[in-house]
Motif scaffolding. Structure first.
Motif, mmCIF file in Angstrom:
data_model
loop_
_atom_site.group_PDB
_atom_site.id
_atom_site.type_symbol
_atom_site.label_atom_id
_atom_site.label_comp_id
_atom_site.label_asym_id
_atom_site.label_seq_id
_atom_site.Cartn_x
_atom_site.Cartn_y
_atom_site.Cartn_z
ATOM 1 N N GLY A 135 0.938 -1.434 0.027
ATOM 2 C CA GLY A 135 0.185 -0.050 0.185
ATOM 3 C C GLY A 135 0.785 1.336 0.001
ATOM 4 N N PRO A 136 0.242 2.491 0.043
ATOM 5 C CA PRO A 136 0.886 3.759 -0.213
ATOM 6 C C PRO A 136 1.330 4.099 1.167
ATOM 7 C CG PRO A 136 -1.430 4.128 -0.316
ATOM 8 C CD PRO A 136 -1.250 2.386 -0.393
ATOM 9 N N VAL A 137 2.514 4.863 1.113
ATOM 10 C CA VAL A 137 2.977 5.762 2.146
ATOM 11 C C VAL A 137 1.835 6.482 2.665
ATOM 12 C CG1 VAL A 137 4.621 7.251 3.335
ATOM 13 C CG2 VAL A 137 5.297 5.492 1.413
ATOM 14 N N VAL A 138 1.686 6.649 4.205
ATOM 15 C CA VAL A 138 0.593 7.553 4.967
ATOM 16 C C VAL A 138 1.535 8.376 5.896
ATOM 17 C CG1 VAL A 138 -1.254 7.570 6.307
ATOM 18 C CG2 VAL A 138 -1.069 5.756 4.643
ATOM 19 N N PRO A 139 1.356 9.805 5.753
ATOM 20 C CA PRO A 139 0.534 10.465 4.415
ATOM 21 C C PRO A 139 1.427 10.358 3.286
ATOM 22 C CG PRO A 139 1.853 11.915 5.737
ATOM 23 C CD PRO A 139 1.955 10.898 6.637
ATOM 24 N N SER A 140 0.759 10.643 2.070
ATOM 25 C CA SER A 140 1.134 10.930 0.800
ATOM 26 C C SER A 140 2.858 11.391 0.825
ATOM 27 C CB SER A 140 0.190 11.234 -0.276
ATOM 28 O OG SER A 140 0.870 11.454 -1.620
ATOM 29 N N ILE A 141 3.381 10.952 -0.193
ATOM 30 C CA ILE A 141 4.640 11.537 -0.415
ATOM 31 C C ILE A 141 4.951 11.651 -2.136
ATOM 32 C CG2 ILE A 141 5.993 10.647 1.629
ATOM 33 C CD1 ILE A 141 7.195 8.485 -0.037
ATOM 34 N N THR A 142 3.699 12.047 -2.541
ATOM 35 C CA THR A 142 3.680 12.019 -4.120
ATOM 36 C C THR A 142 4.880 13.311 -4.533
ATOM 37 O OG1 THR A 142 1.255 11.743 -3.978
ATOM 38 C CG2 THR A 142 2.524 12.713 -6.001
ATOM 39 N N ALA A 143 5.072 14.251 -4.018
ATOM 40 C CA ALA A 143 6.143 15.043 -4.266
ATOM 41 C C ALA A 143 7.529 14.723 -4.145
ATOM 42 C CB ALA A 143 5.980 16.369 -3.262
ATOM 43 N N VAL A 144 7.709 13.629 -3.342
ATOM 44 C CA VAL A 144 9.117 12.826 -3.425
ATOM 45 C C VAL A 144 9.167 11.894 -4.438
ATOM 46 C CG1 VAL A 144 10.591 11.413 -1.970
ATOM 47 C CG2 VAL A 144 9.373 13.307 -0.888
ATOM 48 N N ARG A 226 14.329 15.998 1.645
ATOM 49 C CA ARG A 226 14.226 16.361 2.993
ATOM 50 C C ARG A 226 12.876 17.406 3.088
ATOM 51 N NH1 ARG A 226 18.926 16.891 4.455
ATOM 52 N NH2 ARG A 226 19.251 14.907 5.525
ATOM 53 N N SER A 227 13.067 18.421 2.146
ATOM 54 C CA SER A 227 12.308 19.667 1.957
ATOM 55 C C SER A 227 10.809 19.267 1.675
ATOM 56 C CB SER A 227 12.790 20.475 0.940
ATOM 57 O OG SER A 227 12.361 20.119 -0.398
ATOM 58 N N HIS A 228 10.499 18.371 1.064
ATOM 59 C CA HIS A 228 9.330 17.893 0.882
ATOM 60 C C HIS A 228 8.817 16.652 1.917
ATOM 61 C CE1 HIS A 228 9.022 19.211 -3.377
ATOM 62 N NE2 HIS A 228 10.200 18.539 -3.536
ATOM 63 N N LEU A 229 9.114 16.401 2.978
ATOM 64 C CA LEU A 229 8.676 15.990 4.003
ATOM 65 C C LEU A 229 8.336 16.681 5.307
ATOM 66 C CD1 LEU A 229 11.237 12.849 3.826
ATOM 67 C CD2 LEU A 229 8.824 12.949 2.948
ATOM 68 N N THR A 230 7.146 17.226 5.602
ATOM 69 C CA THR A 230 6.653 18.094 6.335
ATOM 70 C C THR A 230 6.060 17.448 7.717
ATOM 71 O OG1 THR A 230 4.681 18.560 4.945
ATOM 72 C CG2 THR A 230 6.476 19.628 4.824
ATOM 73 N N ALA A 231 5.647 16.226 7.427
ATOM 74 C CA ALA A 231 4.830 15.789 8.623
ATOM 75 C C ALA A 231 5.617 14.934 9.636
ATOM 76 C CB ALA A 231 4.052 14.167 7.851
ATOM 77 N N ALA A 232 4.996 14.815 10.877
ATOM 78 C CA ALA A 232 6.164 14.544 11.993
ATOM 79 C C ALA A 232 6.430 12.732 11.805
ATOM 80 C CB ALA A 232 5.130 14.417 13.269
ATOM 81 N N GLU A 233 5.721 12.177 11.051
ATOM 82 C CA GLU A 233 6.010 10.700 10.898
ATOM 83 C C GLU A 233 5.441 10.213 9.742
ATOM 84 O OE1 GLU A 233 5.070 8.876 14.765
ATOM 85 O OE2 GLU A 233 2.895 8.216 13.950
#
Length: 251
Positions: A135-144, A226-233
């Motif tokens: 399944g997909p990463v949660v939350p989405s990392i479409t930008a990465v 790194r700049s696209h990863l803004t969630a805590a986890e």
């Protein structure tokens, strides 16, 4: 399996970012805690730590010196030695089980199976496991994903499918395997991994096609991830597929 060392930054990224394995994998073959077990291509010790908490004597074979350094540091009670699946530095009938995690696809199947059969005691177990995306990463990392698309191998799915969920060793159909080992058992175990942003950066940075880029290309790419990863986890919904068999008792 290649024996050349990777760039130094790769080892720490691998240990920080790659998933481990669920506790149940050490019990699928119903081995006694007193068993002596061998792990091939043990890497940094992600499965080794599970094995050493369960079994009395664990031998870990790993050809890469950088990985062996991590392995020895993280698993002080384990015998970590140089070697490969095709040339296992153990005597005949030395172990009651052989484990292989996320590495069987690197082996020369027939040569490796012959060596595994040599070091296994009659009736001993062979356990092969690997992690696949579920399944997909949660939350989405479409930008990465979009950022990495130009460097990501075309035959690998984004972002987690390092091998297809339907992949399985083709070694089992070899005549040697069919006359030497019992029929294969198969299980799929949930193995979700939760990473903070630095852990997810490390996950991507541990991929060879990123790790081997020249620093002047790799560092800006890692910074951009790194700049696209803004969630805590982030939750990576791995599933661990396990296949196991036993050496025929007459061997």
């Amino acid at each position: 399996m290649a024996t050349d060392e990777m760039p130094g930054h790769w080892y720490d990224a691998y240990e920080l970012g790659r998933p481990g394995y669920p506790a149940q994998v050490v019990d699928v073959a119903e081995l006694a805690p007193s068993a002596t077990v061998l792990e091939l291509a043990a890497g940094s010790g992600k499965l080794t730590r599970r094995l050493s908490s369960r079994f009395a004597h664990v031998v870990a074979v790993e050809p890469d010196r950088g990985m062996r350094r991590l392995l020895a540091a993280g698993c002080p009670g384990v015998e970590a030695i140089d070697g490969t699946a095709e040339r296992i530095p153990l005597a005949d009938d030395a172990v009651e089980a052989v484990f292989v995690a996320q590495a069987f696809h690197w082996f020369d199947n027939e040569a490796a199976l012959a060596e595994i059969a040599r070091v296994l005691r009659p009736g001993g177990a062979l356990v092969v496991l690997w992690n696949v995306a579920n399944g997909p990463v949660v939350p989405s990392i479409t930008a990465v994903e979009e950022l990495l698309a130009p460097v990501w191998p075309q035959d690998f799915g984004l972002p987690l499918d390092m091998m297809s969920g339907d992949w399985a060793p083709n070694a089992w159909s070899l005549p040697f395997a069919e006359r030497t080992f019992d029929p294969i058992c198969d299980a799929r175990l949930p193995n979700p991994q939760t990473l903070d942003p630095e852990g997810l950066v490390a996950f991507f940075g541990s991929m060879g096609w990123i790790a081997n880029l020249p620093d002047e290309e790799r560092r800006p790419l890692v910074d951009a991830i790194r700049s696209h990863l803004t969630a805590a986890e982030y939750v990576l919904p791995w599933q661990t597929r396990v296949q196991w068999t036993r050496l025929e008792a007459s061997q």
